[in-house]
Design an enzyme around this catalytic site. Structure first.
Site, PDB file in Angstrom:
ATOM      1  N   ASP A 158       0.845  -1.191   0.000  1.00  0.00           N
ATOM      2  CA  ASP A 158       0.000   0.000   0.000  1.00  0.00           C
ATOM      3  C   ASP A 158       0.883   1.245   0.000  1.00  0.00           C
ATOM      4  O   ASP A 158       2.103   1.171   0.203  1.00  0.00           O
ATOM      5  CB  ASP A 158      -0.884  -0.050   1.251  1.00  0.00           C
ATOM      6  CG  ASP A 158      -2.021   0.963   1.220  1.00  0.00           C
ATOM      7  OD1 ASP A 158      -2.265   1.559   0.157  1.00  0.00           O
ATOM      8  OD2 ASP A 158      -2.660   1.154   2.265  1.00  0.00           O
ATOM      9  N   GLU A 161       2.776   5.025  -4.083  1.00  0.00           N
ATOM     10  CA  GLU A 161       2.816   5.947  -5.238  1.00  0.00           C
ATOM     11  C   GLU A 161       4.132   6.767  -5.317  1.00  0.00           C
ATOM     12  O   GLU A 161       4.451   7.147  -6.437  1.00  0.00           O
ATOM     13  CB  GLU A 161       1.631   6.938  -5.158  1.00  0.00           C
ATOM     14  CG  GLU A 161       0.280   6.306  -5.393  1.00  0.00           C
ATOM     15  CD  GLU A 161      -0.241   5.577  -4.156  1.00  0.00           C
ATOM     16  OE1 GLU A 161      -1.112   4.709  -4.319  1.00  0.00           O
ATOM     17  OE2 GLU A 161       0.236   5.867  -3.055  1.00  0.00           O
ATOM     18  N   ASP A 281      -9.031   3.994  -1.788  1.00  0.00           N
ATOM     19  CA  ASP A 281      -9.972   4.260  -0.689  1.00  0.00           C
ATOM     20  C   ASP A 281     -11.280   4.856  -1.211  1.00  0.00           C
ATOM     21  O   ASP A 281     -11.601   6.019  -0.959  1.00  0.00           O
ATOM     22  CB  ASP A 281      -9.328   5.211   0.326  1.00  0.00           C
ATOM     23  CG  ASP A 281      -8.089   4.606   0.960  1.00  0.00           C
ATOM     24  OD1 ASP A 281      -7.929   3.379   0.904  1.00  0.00           O
ATOM     25  OD2 ASP A 281      -7.275   5.365   1.515  1.00  0.00           O
TER      26      ASP A 281
END
Length: 634
Positions: A158, A161, A281
């Site tokens: 997670d 980026e 999300d």
């Protein structure tokens, strides 16, 4: 592109939450799914299992290792799996072995010759530079060390980026604790200043990162930071998550030589070869429910076939009605997972009785369709075709479906038409030309001569799923886990155009030892079957052509039932031949013939009869060619 990630249990249902505070809560969730008789294959934990939110650690109080290992053994005995999260930010901590070994191996992204400092959940962190071969070796070793501590079944990567709670050039503040331990945890508490001295950090444009103009390095790694061999973050930013995915794949595959499972948030061209993806999300809103379809379809086209959104929404709390409708849709995402925010109330499928009912209904069908879904994964692996597809993939000349993003296909002919509007008890679905059969009630038929919208009943616990003509879909009887479902007899579902006196249908099946690294034919670890069916006047034939049948034969897998829909004629006796011979003596084989029911909107002339023939009590080995035929009374 070769898709390497497919595992049977990946096609099962997954439950996750940020906020499973201790092992007892996790055990309770698994037990409650079992009590509610809702299928569940994989339980997940967010950073709750970690010690101080540090990667590759266990909280000794809330997730004590001896109890955790005992729980894992219990899960594995039931065929279930456990997946945990890993973030790229490595806590700057002198007593933290992962960081110390990283420093010793010089694995972190640099700024001004020093590891670039950022902030994520544990506080101050450094980010590994996965373009550096030494970093990959270090990461592989850290995965190995963690697996020895806790032998997880996959990793969820997670925040890659990369996400950073701060911006610019930062230092650890003196005289205060960062983070303080109170508040949401994503507020920057490092001492930071913007970097404006280079054209990489302050190019002549801004980005709309938060709805307002911001520097290009806002809330991520400074774009003038340096990777391996002098590569700037400015040029490598979009590769970060992809490079971490490849390193993680290498680490997991090195453990036991098994096919790895990875879920990643950040993607790039080629990610689908190594990992599944969830759409981040997403909110628990009707708007995001609707958008989840187009997002899923886009990622399939991008080459990431195993994709889905957080079912019921990550935040805020969904309504009971929304959660009903979301599991009815989400049960047919290629990747199907319920996930919720730390600050949201609990939303497991068993929390509401009505949602539990919807979950049992929709997931029961998903688990019956596992052979079909897994075969679609093999097709994605071998051809690059998406699992979930826009209707125009099959109906290329039917222009009315070109802009449609409220329905979708699984494979070439299984159409899902979910409810996406609050308060709705029906759904207006587009049916391209042809005959469509409800998989929940196979007697129900929609016939559309030139394509049309049809209004379908859809009370709260109902989702409409239809199978197109000329298809053969392999199914099984389902179960509460994929292990349980995989042990049940197979069921072939054959569809002809309604009232057909002539027609052809085709389908296929791929099965393998899904723990092995490669998804391929040969070597005795897989079997591939082509299924065919024809109807010509009063003669119906169904047969198979098998490649590498030994694997399926050794497993003892067999077809117990064949259902053929759309046959023209009237109910009559069915005289079956197997491999050209009529069964003699006492036989368990029996047939049932019933008339199919057309929807009110169907384009039929009132005299065209269509029947469904179901042959049960069969025992046709998957790994051996068979031929079945019978004559119909016309």
């Amino acid at each position: 592109m070769e898709i390497r990630l497919t595992i049977v249990w990946l096609s099962g249902f997954h439950q996750c939450r940020w906020g499973y505070h201790n092992l007892s809560v996790v055990e309770e969730v698994v037990e409650n799914y079992k009590k509610a008789q809702i299928p569940l294959d994989v339980i997940w934990t967010d950073d709750d299992h970690m010690d101080g939110k540090k990667d590759f650690t266990l909280n000794p109080t809330n997730f004590p290792r001896p109890k955790l290992l005992a729980f894992l053994d219990k899960l594995h005995a039931q065929g279930m799996k456990y997946v945990v999260i890993v973030d790229p930010g490595i806590s700057v901590n002198s007593s933290y072995g992962v960081h110390q070994r990283g420093m010793a191996n010089d694995v972190f992204i640099k700024y001004g010759g020093k590891p670039y400092l950022a902030q994520v959940w544990p506080g101050a962190v450094n980010f590994p530079d996965f373009l550096n071969p030494k970093t990959v070796s270090w990461w592989v070793d850290e995965i190995k060390r963690f697996h020895e501590l806790f032998p997880i079944d996959g990793l969820w990567i997670d925040m890659n980026e990369v996400s950073n709670f701060c911006s610019g050039l930062c230092t650890i503040p003196k005289g205060k604790i960062c983070p303080s331990g109170t508040g949401p945890g994503w507020i920057c508490c490092l001492d930071c200043k913007n970097i404006t001295k280079t054209r990489w950090d302050e190019p002549p444009y801004k980005i709309n990162a938060t709805g307002s103009s911001a520097p290009i390095g806002f809330k991520t790694i400074a774009t003038s930071a340096v990777h391996y061999n002098g590569v700037l973050e400015y040029d490598a930013h979009s590769l970060y998550g992809f490079s971490q995915t490849i390193a993680t794949h290498k680490g997991l595959q090195a453990l036991e030589g098994k096919r790895p499972f990875i879920l990643t948030r950040s993607t790039y061209v080629g990610t689908g070869q190594y990992a599944a993806h969830w759409t981040g999300d997403n909110q628990g809103t009707w708007n995001d429910l609707r958008y989840s379809i187009s997002t899923m379809l886009n990622f399939g086209i991008f080459g990431v076939p195993m994709v889905g959104s957080d079912i019921c929404g990550f935040y805020p709390q969904p309504t009971e009605e929304l959660c009903n409708r979301w599991i009815e849709l989400g049960a047919f995402y290629p990747f199907s997972r319920d996930h919720a925010n730390y600050y949201s109330p609990r939303q497991e499928l068993y929390v509401w009785d009505s949602v539990a009912k919807s979950g049992r209904n929709a997931l029961a069908m998903r688990y019956k369709l596992l052979p079909y879904l897994y075969t679609l994964s093999y097709e994605a692996h071998s051809t690059g075709a998406p699992i979930a597809r826009p209707l125009f993939f099959t109906f290329t000349n039917y222009t009315d479906c070109y802009g449609l993003s409220t329905q979708f296909l699984l494979g070439s002919g299984l159409m899902v038409s979910p409810v996406l509007e609050q308060g709705a008890t029906s759904v207006k679905a587009l049916f391209p030309p042809g005959s469509w059969y409800s998989v929940f009630d196979m007697s129900q038929t929609v016939v559309s001569s030139s394509g049309k919208y049809v209004t379908l009943d859809a009370p709260l616990n109902v989702v409409n799923v239809h199978l197109y003509q000329n298809r053969i879909v392999p199914m099984q009887e389902g179960g509460l886990t994929t292990k349980e479902a995989r042990a049940t007899p197979y069921h072939l579902v054959v569809t002809f155009p309604a009232g057909a006196t002539q027609g052809e249908a085709k389908g296929n099946l791929f099965v393998d030892e899904d723990d092995l690294p490669e998804m391929k034919l040969g070597g005795g670890s897989s079997t591939y079957v082509d299924f065919y069916a024809t109807v010509d006047q009063n003669m119906v034939k169904v047969w198979s052509e098998v490649q590498d049948g030994k694997f399926a034969l050794d497993k003892g897998w067999a077809i117990g039932k064949v259902t053929v829909m759309g046959l023209g004629g009237t109910p009559a006796r069915v005289d079956i031949k197997l491999d050209g011979i009529e069964p003699t003596g006492v036989s368990d084989i029996f047939s049932n013939v019933s008339e199919q029911i057309y929807s009110e909107d169907s384009d039929v002339d009132g005299v065209m009869k269509s029947v469904m023939v179901q042959i049960s009590g069969l025992s046709l080995p998957i790994g051996k060619n068979f031929a079945m035929s019978w004559k119909m009374g016309m």
